[in-house]
Design an enzyme around this catalytic site. Structure first.
Site, PDB file in Angstrom:
ATOM      1  N   ARG A 169       0.825  -1.204   0.000  1.00 18.05           N
ATOM      2  CA  ARG A 169       0.000   0.000   0.000  1.00 18.05           C
ATOM      3  C   ARG A 169       0.866   1.262   0.000  1.00 18.05           C
ATOM      4  NH1 ARG A 169      -4.850  -0.070   4.393  1.00 18.05           N
ATOM      5  NH2 ARG A 169      -3.372   1.036   5.708  1.00 18.05           N
ATOM      6  N   LYS A 184      11.190  -0.338   6.292  1.00 15.55           N
ATOM      7  CA  LYS A 184      11.528  -1.043   7.527  1.00 15.55           C
ATOM      8  C   LYS A 184      10.300  -1.797   8.018  1.00 15.55           C
ATOM      9  CE  LYS A 184      11.108  -0.472  11.668  1.00 15.55           C
ATOM     10  NZ  LYS A 184      10.803  -1.880  11.933  1.00 15.55           N
ATOM     11  N   GLY A 238       1.152   2.030  12.001  1.00 14.50           N
ATOM     12  CA  GLY A 238       1.418   1.402  13.294  1.00 14.50           C
ATOM     13  C   GLY A 238       0.605   2.080  14.371  1.00 14.50           C
ATOM     14  N   GLU A 260      -0.831   6.191   9.230  1.00 16.70           N
ATOM     15  CA  GLU A 260      -1.991   5.292   9.377  1.00 16.70           C
ATOM     16  C   GLU A 260      -1.871   4.698  10.762  1.00 16.70           C
ATOM     17  OE1 GLU A 260      -4.437   4.827   7.340  1.00 16.70           O
ATOM     18  OE2 GLU A 260      -3.689   5.702   5.487  1.00 16.70           O
ATOM     19  N   LEU A 261      -2.674   5.193  11.710  1.00 13.57           N
ATOM     20  CA  LEU A 261      -2.448   4.852  13.113  1.00 13.57           C
ATOM     21  C   LEU A 261      -3.551   3.963  13.687  1.00 13.57           C
ATOM     22  CD1 LEU A 261      -1.112   8.396  14.107  1.00 13.57           C
ATOM     23  CD2 LEU A 261       0.157   6.435  13.222  1.00 13.57           C
ATOM     24  N   CYS A 294      -6.280  -2.764  12.625  1.00 18.62           N
ATOM     25  CA  CYS A 294      -6.625  -1.403  13.027  1.00 18.62           C
ATOM     26  C   CYS A 294      -8.100  -1.136  12.749  1.00 18.62           C
ATOM     27  CB  CYS A 294      -5.760  -0.410  12.272  1.00 18.62           C
ATOM     28  SG  CYS A 294      -5.810  -0.681  10.500  1.00 18.62           S
ATOM     29  N   GLU A 391      -7.469   0.077  22.178  1.00 20.08           N
ATOM     30  CA  GLU A 391      -7.483  -0.928  21.115  1.00 20.08           C
ATOM     31  C   GLU A 391      -7.247  -2.313  21.725  1.00 20.08           C
ATOM     32  OE1 GLU A 391      -4.461   0.184  18.306  1.00 20.08           O
ATOM     33  OE2 GLU A 391      -5.704  -0.380  16.607  1.00 20.08           O
TER      34      GLU A 391
END
Ligand code: NAP
Ligand code: MG
Length: 487
Positions: A169, A184, A238, A260-261, A294, A391
């Protein structure tokens, strides 16, 4: 037979760092163990990079940037297209590798490989549609021309929960836009990324365009890159906690960022919903990827008149799911990725129980090897339970009843996150009313899954910045240059 197949896919994976087109060992010679979370055993060791290798990787990316940006878009697109074909022809091996390093059921891994490959197909098509515009200035005294150019060398950091798709992505649009990169992957799941890099090389990606750093010290290895003027962008997927840290580091040199959390997705079921569809959607939204997504439904807000029935039916479905090692075709729930993830799930369930929540099914970790947790449905969850705010990242579904539309929307929005929300209703007017009021970047309307390469994925509030996929995805890797023309 099965063990032989497992050994052969693992042994085929490159274990070194990819820098400037060469597979190299770090000067320290250090390695990092990769575990199978269903057994806790080490399956292989891969190179463990430090700051020196990170600098070399960025140097390779910077050296390749100019010629890569000048490579015709069609050529860049065709590399992605070939990589899409290669991945598609190797779905089974790539899925097995993913299940071995990450634990999810093999059917979920196959779905991720297919989904991940689609980003390459999508961005192979987008590569040739990058355009600017030309228009007369409103006062008629000049012309406005815009052109879109690659941002430049990027640092891409990806999580363990979707070890391939979170990479494609980012790599897809970066390649399409003409950016070079250092990627990474998460230390827990480096194998899928190493194999993906090998496939991209086979597809014709020139040396230096993609450099891969696997490391057990992600913070110290990547920190020097933020001070290096050659780095132009960071794209991260992450946790919100790490994302915040990287935003601070990026502020030093005002780097472009995409984030993108984390999420805390509400799943709202109104009394007019098709309950069969809502239960099916809930199973997908909760149990896909063993709840380690997520986008996972974190809490179920159900209209009081149907809450008991929904809870009972969800518990029956989730309680019947087969738990086991993901390599077994019939398994529907694999282990969690590691002990830390399992302990966090356990802590959140224990907290809810201590405050009065009642497990309808499950509720504890499993005995024996591997990081398994029983599929769990909790009823009577009080509003102060931590798992409604944090979460969960595991196979645990808390159900909370609500009275009326306003209460449902208020509860759904009562979080610092805003990635996705799910809504089940058969009333069209209510559906749009509620969708407009939800504070989230995405909404699943009578659907338990939203991910689609052709759609803009991303969050609002503390769930992130920017979008991945869709027409928007490539924008994250392009700068706009405006030229003022005097005729
Ligand atoms: P994480 O701990 O934030 O790690 C994500 C990545 O960042 C890993 O590669 C990690 O490497 C690396 N990292 C950690 N600290 C770093 C630092 N100081 N500098 C540079 N890199 C660093 O998240 P995770 O546990 O892997 O993944 C779960 C989280 O990701 C959840 O919160 C989930 O919601 C989120 N997520 C979001 C999306 C989305 O699209 N919004 C998609 C998937 C997942 P190491 O682990 O090797 O240290
Ligand atoms: Mg692992």
């Amino acid at each position: 037979m099965a063990a032989t197949a497992e050994r052969s896919v693992v042994e085929a994976v490159p274990r070194r760092l990819l820098i400037g087109g060469d597979w190299v060992d770090p000067t320290s010679g250090a390695t990092l163990p990769v575990e199978d979370p269903s057994t806790g055993e080490t399956i292989v060791e891969v190179a463990d990079a430090g700051p020196e290798e990170a600098r070399q990787a960025l140097a390779a990316a910077a050296d390749a940037q100019e010629s890569w940006a000048a490579t015709p878009a069609r050529e860049r697109g065709e590399i992605l297209r070939r990589a899409f074909e290669l991945i598609t022809s190797r779905v089974d091996d790539l899925a097995l590798l993913m299940t071995l390093e990450m634990g999810k059921p093999i059917s979920h891994s196959r779905a991720e490989v297919a989904y991940g490959a689609e980003f390459f197909r999508w961005f192979s098509e987008e590569a040739v549609r990058v355009a600017g515009r030309y228009l007369p200035a409103p006062d008629g005294r000049g012309r406005i021309l815009t052109m879109r150019q690659p941002v430049g060398p990027c640092l891409l950091v990806t999580p363990w929960n979707f070890p391939m798709a979170m990479g494609t992505r980012k790599i897809g649009p970066a390649v399409a836009a003409g950016c070079t990169m250092v990627i990474k992957p998460a230390g827990l799941t480096p194998l899928s990324m190493l194999e993906l890099a090998r496939i991209l090389t086979e597809a014709g990606l020139p040396p230096g365009v993609l450099n891969v750093l696997t490391t057990s010290s992600s913070g110290s290895a990547t920190a020097p890159l933020f001070d290096d003027p050659r780095l132009r962008k960071v794209s991260f997927t992450g946790s919100t906690e790490v994302g915040r840290k990287l935003l601070e580091q990026a502020a030093g040199r005002v780097l472009r960022v995409s984030m993108e959390l984390g999420g805390n997705a509400p799943f709202i079921v109104f009394e007019d919903a098709d309950l069969d569809a809502a239960v099916e959607g809930a199973v997908v939204a909760k149990m896909r990827n063993v709840g380690e997504a997520c986008t996972a439904a974190n809490r179920f807000h159900v209209a009081a008149p149907v809450a008991a029935e929904f809870t009972e039916r969800l518990a029956a479905r989730i309680g019947a799911m087969k738990v086991g090692r993901g390599t077994d075709e019939s398994v529907e729930v694999g282990p969690l990725v590691d002990e830390a993830t399992r302990s966090k799930v356990e802590e959140l369930v224990d907290d809810a129980r201590a405050r009065g929540a009642r497990p309808v099914v499950g509720g504890t970790r499993s005995d024996g090897r591997g990081y398994f947790f029983q599929p769990t449905v909790l009823a009577d969850v009080p509003p102060d339970a931590r798992l409604l705010r944090e979460e969960i990242f595991g196979p645990v579904a808390p159900v909370v009843p609500f009275e009326g539309e306003d209460q449902a929307v208020a509860a759904a929005n009562d979080t610092e996150f805003g990635l996705v929300a799910y809504v089940y209703t058969r009333d069209l007017r209510r559906a749009f009313r509620v969708v407009e009021r939800l504070e989230s970047g995405m909404v699943g309307l009578n659907r338990g899954m939203v991910s689609n390469p052709a759609a803009p994925f991303g969050g609002v509030k503390q769930s992130g910045l920017g979008r991945e996929g869709g027409f928007e995805g490539i924008d994250e890797y392009l700068e706009t240059k405006y030229v003022a023309i005097d005729l």
